[in-house]
Motif scaffolding. Structure first.
Motif, PDB file in Angstrom:
ATOM      1  N   ARG A 222     154.728  58.986  74.954  1.00 65.71           N
ATOM      2  CA  ARG A 222     154.434  60.219  75.682  1.00 65.71           C
ATOM      3  C   ARG A 222     153.483  61.114  74.910  1.00 65.71           C
ATOM      4  NH1 ARG A 222     155.561  65.536  76.491  1.00 65.71           N
ATOM      5  NH2 ARG A 222     156.541  65.693  74.454  1.00 65.71           N
ATOM      6  N   GLU A 223     153.738  61.266  73.610  1.00 67.72           N
ATOM      7  CA  GLU A 223     152.915  62.154  72.789  1.00 67.72           C
ATOM      8  C   GLU A 223     151.503  61.608  72.626  1.00 67.72           C
ATOM      9  OE1 GLU A 223     156.998  63.116  72.421  1.00 67.72           O
ATOM     10  OE2 GLU A 223     156.030  61.189  71.991  1.00 67.72           O
ATOM     11  N   LEU A 224     151.369  60.304  72.435  1.00 68.57           N
ATOM     12  CA  LEU A 224     150.050  59.691  72.285  1.00 68.57           C
ATOM     13  C   LEU A 224     149.233  59.818  73.572  1.00 68.57           C
ATOM     14  CD1 LEU A 224     151.225  56.545  70.322  1.00 68.57           C
ATOM     15  CD2 LEU A 224     149.717  58.319  69.419  1.00 68.57           C
ATOM     16  N   ALA A 225     149.912  59.763  74.711  1.00 71.31           N
ATOM     17  CA  ALA A 225     149.218  59.891  75.989  1.00 71.31           C
ATOM     18  C   ALA A 225     148.653  61.294  76.194  1.00 71.31           C
ATOM     19  CB  ALA A 225     150.161  59.536  77.128  1.00 71.31           C
ATOM     20  N   VAL A 236     150.309  60.189  56.998  1.00 73.37           N
ATOM     21  CA  VAL A 236     150.377  60.047  55.543  1.00 73.37           C
ATOM     22  C   VAL A 236     151.699  60.538  54.953  1.00 73.37           C
ATOM     23  CG1 VAL A 236     147.871  60.196  55.217  1.00 73.37           C
ATOM     24  CG2 VAL A 236     149.217  62.282  55.195  1.00 73.37           C
ATOM     25  N   SER A 237     152.694  60.817  55.795  1.00 75.38           N
ATOM     26  CA  SER A 237     153.934  61.356  55.246  1.00 75.38           C
ATOM     27  C   SER A 237     154.974  60.262  55.022  1.00 75.38           C
ATOM     28  CB  SER A 237     154.481  62.468  56.147  1.00 75.38           C
ATOM     29  OG  SER A 237     154.556  62.039  57.493  1.00 75.38           O
ATOM     30  N   ARG A 238     155.581  59.770  56.111  1.00 72.57           N
ATOM     31  CA  ARG A 238     156.545  58.680  56.021  1.00 72.57           C
ATOM     32  C   ARG A 238     156.461  57.825  57.275  1.00 72.57           C
ATOM     33  NH1 ARG A 238     156.783  59.611  51.457  1.00 72.57           N
ATOM     34  NH2 ARG A 238     158.578  59.935  50.073  1.00 72.57           N
ATOM     35  N   GLY A 239     156.687  56.527  57.111  1.00 69.83           N
ATOM     36  CA  GLY A 239     156.772  55.649  58.261  1.00 69.83           C
ATOM     37  C   GLY A 239     158.001  55.989  59.079  1.00 69.83           C
ATOM     38  N   GLY A 240     157.960  55.662  60.363  1.00 66.44           N
ATOM     39  CA  GLY A 240     159.089  55.951  61.237  1.00 66.44           C
ATOM     40  C   GLY A 240     158.908  57.216  62.042  1.00 66.44           C
ATOM     41  N   ILE A 241     157.983  58.065  61.644  1.00 61.08           N
ATOM     42  CA  ILE A 241     157.686  59.273  62.415  1.00 61.08           C
ATOM     43  C   ILE A 241     156.855  58.899  63.641  1.00 61.08           C
ATOM     44  CG2 ILE A 241     156.478  61.501  62.360  1.00 61.08           C
ATOM     45  CD1 ILE A 241     157.247  61.625  59.352  1.00 61.08           C
ATOM     46  N   VAL A 242     155.990  57.906  63.457  1.00 58.69           N
ATOM     47  CA  VAL A 242     155.179  57.385  64.560  1.00 58.69           C
ATOM     48  C   VAL A 242     155.789  56.077  65.057  1.00 58.69           C
ATOM     49  CG1 VAL A 242     152.900  56.564  65.252  1.00 58.69           C
ATOM     50  CG2 VAL A 242     153.092  58.433  63.598  1.00 58.69           C
ATOM     51  N   ASP A 243     155.965  55.968  66.363  1.00 63.77           N
ATOM     52  CA  ASP A 243     156.423  54.721  66.972  1.00 63.77           C
ATOM     53  C   ASP A 243     155.270  53.728  66.893  1.00 63.77           C
ATOM     54  OD1 ASP A 243     156.911  52.624  68.791  1.00 63.77           O
ATOM     55  OD2 ASP A 243     158.099  53.896  70.098  1.00 63.77           O
ATOM     56  N   GLU A 244     155.401  52.704  66.047  1.00 59.94           N
ATOM     57  CA  GLU A 244     154.287  51.793  65.800  1.00 59.94           C
ATOM     58  C   GLU A 244     153.954  50.913  67.004  1.00 59.94           C
ATOM     59  OE1 GLU A 244     155.138  49.710  62.175  1.00 59.94           O
ATOM     60  OE2 GLU A 244     154.752  51.487  60.934  1.00 59.94           O
ATOM     61  N   VAL A 245     154.928  50.583  67.816  1.00 52.92           N
ATOM     62  CA  VAL A 245     154.650  49.804  69.024  1.00 52.92           C
ATOM     63  C   VAL A 245     153.820  50.635  69.994  1.00 52.92           C
ATOM     64  CG1 VAL A 245     155.661  48.660  71.032  1.00 52.92           C
ATOM     65  CG2 VAL A 245     156.726  48.387  68.777  1.00 52.92           C
ATOM     66  N   ALA A 246     154.212  51.892  70.171  1.00 54.15           N
ATOM     67  CA  ALA A 246     153.467  52.789  71.059  1.00 54.15           C
ATOM     68  C   ALA A 246     152.065  53.043  70.516  1.00 54.15           C
ATOM     69  CB  ALA A 246     154.225  54.101  71.224  1.00 54.15           C
ATOM     70  N   LEU A 247     151.947  53.162  69.198  1.00 54.71           N
ATOM     71  CA  LEU A 247     150.643  53.403  68.596  1.00 54.71           C
ATOM     72  C   LEU A 247     149.737  52.193  68.798  1.00 54.71           C
ATOM     73  CD1 LEU A 247     148.719  55.120  66.918  1.00 54.71           C
ATOM     74  CD2 LEU A 247     149.756  54.141  64.850  1.00 54.71           C
ATOM     75  N   TYR A 248     150.264  51.003  68.618  1.00 51.50           N
ATOM     76  CA  TYR A 248     149.474  49.794  68.842  1.00 51.50           C
ATOM     77  C   TYR A 248     148.926  49.766  70.269  1.00 51.50           C
ATOM     78  CZ  TYR A 248     148.303  44.895  69.584  1.00 51.50           C
ATOM     79  OH  TYR A 248     147.641  43.732  69.912  1.00 51.50           O
ATOM     80  N   ALA A 250     148.479  52.269  72.322  1.00 50.65           N
ATOM     81  CA  ALA A 250     147.525  53.358  72.534  1.00 50.65           C
ATOM     82  C   ALA A 250     146.159  53.027  71.946  1.00 50.65           C
ATOM     83  CB  ALA A 250     148.062  54.647  71.923  1.00 50.65           C
ATOM     84  N   LEU A 251     146.143  52.367  70.804  1.00 49.69           N
ATOM     85  CA  LEU A 251     144.879  52.000  70.164  1.00 49.69           C
ATOM     86  C   LEU A 251     144.215  50.822  70.883  1.00 49.69           C
ATOM     87  CD1 LEU A 251     146.113  52.320  66.494  1.00 49.69           C
ATOM     88  CD2 LEU A 251     144.304  53.711  67.519  1.00 49.69           C
ATOM     89  N   LYS A 252     145.006  49.845  71.248  1.00 48.39           N
ATOM     90  CA  LYS A 252     144.450  48.662  71.924  1.00 48.39           C
ATOM     91  C   LYS A 252     143.899  49.026  73.302  1.00 48.39           C
ATOM     92  CE  LYS A 252     145.362  43.784  72.829  1.00 48.39           C
ATOM     93  NZ  LYS A 252     144.149  43.382  72.073  1.00 48.39           N
ATOM     94  N   ASN A 253     144.598  49.941  73.997  1.00 51.10           N
ATOM     95  CA  ASN A 253     144.181  50.349  75.332  1.00 51.10           C
ATOM     96  C   ASN A 253     143.197  51.520  75.308  1.00 51.10           C
ATOM     97  OD1 ASN A 253     145.927  48.416  76.423  1.00 51.10           O
ATOM     98  ND2 ASN A 253     147.645  49.858  76.457  1.00 51.10           N
ATOM     99  N   GLU A 254     142.814  51.951  74.092  1.00 53.12           N
ATOM    100  CA  GLU A 254     141.853  53.046  73.898  1.00 53.12           C
ATOM    101  C   GLU A 254     142.337  54.350  74.518  1.00 53.12           C
ATOM    102  OE1 GLU A 254     137.993  51.719  75.143  1.00 53.12           O
ATOM    103  OE2 GLU A 254     137.881  50.202  73.564  1.00 53.12           O
ATOM    104  N   THR A 255     143.663  54.542  74.449  1.00 51.85           N
ATOM    105  CA  THR A 255     144.219  55.834  74.830  1.00 51.85           C
ATOM    106  C   THR A 255     143.787  56.891  73.832  1.00 51.85           C
ATOM    107  OG1 THR A 255     146.142  54.729  75.805  1.00 51.85           O
ATOM    108  CG2 THR A 255     146.374  57.081  75.307  1.00 51.85           C
TER     109      THR A 255
END
Length: 320
Positions: A222-225, A236-248, A250-255
């Motif tokens: 939702r946030e990436l959209a 650059v803080s800690r992993g787990g704050i960003v949902d990596e599946v959702a990020l993938y 968003a990047l692949k679909n050029e969101t």
């Protein structure tokens, strides 16, 4: 009998020399390979002090066996790798290493922003692989950083240091934080924004919040959209704050345009991780504080904290 200290990675001898003068010091013999779970458990059951890395998980089960442990000094600002509630229950002091890495981490975050927005990684890859055949009008074009807007999620010490750098690039600073920072607003002409508003407006989004139950997964589908298609995301803080599946996705679909990552849900990040296959990802291996001067300063804080606690003094950077 001298108190015993165990250090979970190999540190420079000149750093630990003061500990050796006063205490019995045992140290894992590798700088690159993490201490094994078996050895860590054995040491926790015996030692008086523990110097840990952010990659060491110190959970309740481990701490149950700690009979002499008085202090855990973590070589990081964050301490989510340690069960602080369990430590508190057993009267074990936990310390961290804040402040000394603020400027160095802000340098990395801003450098990662530049590299991501301007596509340094894909441009360098093409050059090294012989793909750069001629200058072209739109070759390797990325997004400007100067004169754009940056949304800082987490206006702590590092967030303010990043804002100071952003002002040097004539950037408009938006920020989201649990509480407003009036001094930062005045000094950096920063504008407070709710998270959704920041995500919609910022050309670049930089995540600098600590990892907590509240921030876990705070940037998802939702946030990436909500972000601009031309926006970059820097984590650059800690992993787990960003949902990596959702990020993938968003990047692949050029969101969104691109992402720069220094931290991951699993570290070391698997070499076959889907995010590492994408050309619009700039990835580095958790090097936010990785300058010689800063890492030595962090180690020195660990030494001081351990010494203070074992000598009955209050450590400066106590978190529990």
């Amino acid at each position: 009998m001298k108190p015993t200290v165990f250090i979970t990675r190999k540190l420079p001898e000149e750093i630990i020399a003061p500990l050796k003068e006063k205490f019995t010091v045992r140290m894992w013999d590798s700088e690159d390979v993490a201490v094994t779970d078996y050895v860590l458990r054995e040491e926790i059951a015996q030692v008086d002090a523990l110097c840990t890395m952010l990659s060491d998980t110190i959970d309740r089960d481990m701490l149950e066996s700690a009979t002499n442990l008085k202090v855990i000094s973590n070589m990081a600002v964050g301490f989510n790798n340690i069960d602080t509630e369990a430590a508190k229950e057993k009267g074990i002091v936990v310390t961290n290493t804040p402040d000394v890495l603020t400027e160095t981490t802000a340098d990395l975050a801003f450098g990662l922003l530049l590299a991501t927005a301007r596509r340094f990684n894909s441009a360098e890859k093409e050059l090294r692989q012989g793909g750069w055949l001629s200058w072209t009008p739109m070759g390797f074009t990325g997004m400007d950083v100067h004169g754009t807007s940056v949304g800082i999620i987490g206006m702590g010490r590092i967030g303010e240091a990043f804002a100071r750098r952003a002002k040097g690039f004539n950037m408009h600073v938006l920020y989201h934080n649990r509480s407003r920072k009036s001094d930062a607003e005045k000094e950096y002409q920063a504008e407070f924004a709710e998270l959704d508003d920041l995500l919609k407006r910022a050309d670049h989004v930089v995540i600098l919040v600590p990892f907590t139950e509240e921030t876990k997964g705070m940037i998802g589908e939702r946030e990436l959209a909500l972000m601009k298609k031309t926006a970059t995301l820097i984590s650059v803080s800690r992993g787990g704050i960003v949902d990596e599946v959702a990020l993938y996705d968003a990047l692949k679909n050029e969101t969104i345009f691109a992402a720069g990552l220094d931290v991951y849900e699993t570290e070391p990040v698997p070499v076959r991780h889907p995010l590492l296959t994408l050309p619009n990802v700039t990835a580095v291996p958790h090097i936010g504080s990785a300058s010689v001067k800063t890492r030595h300063a962090m180690m020195q804080l660990n030494v001081e904290a351990i010494t203070d606690v074992l000598e009955g003094k209050e450590p400066e950077n106590r978190v529990v």
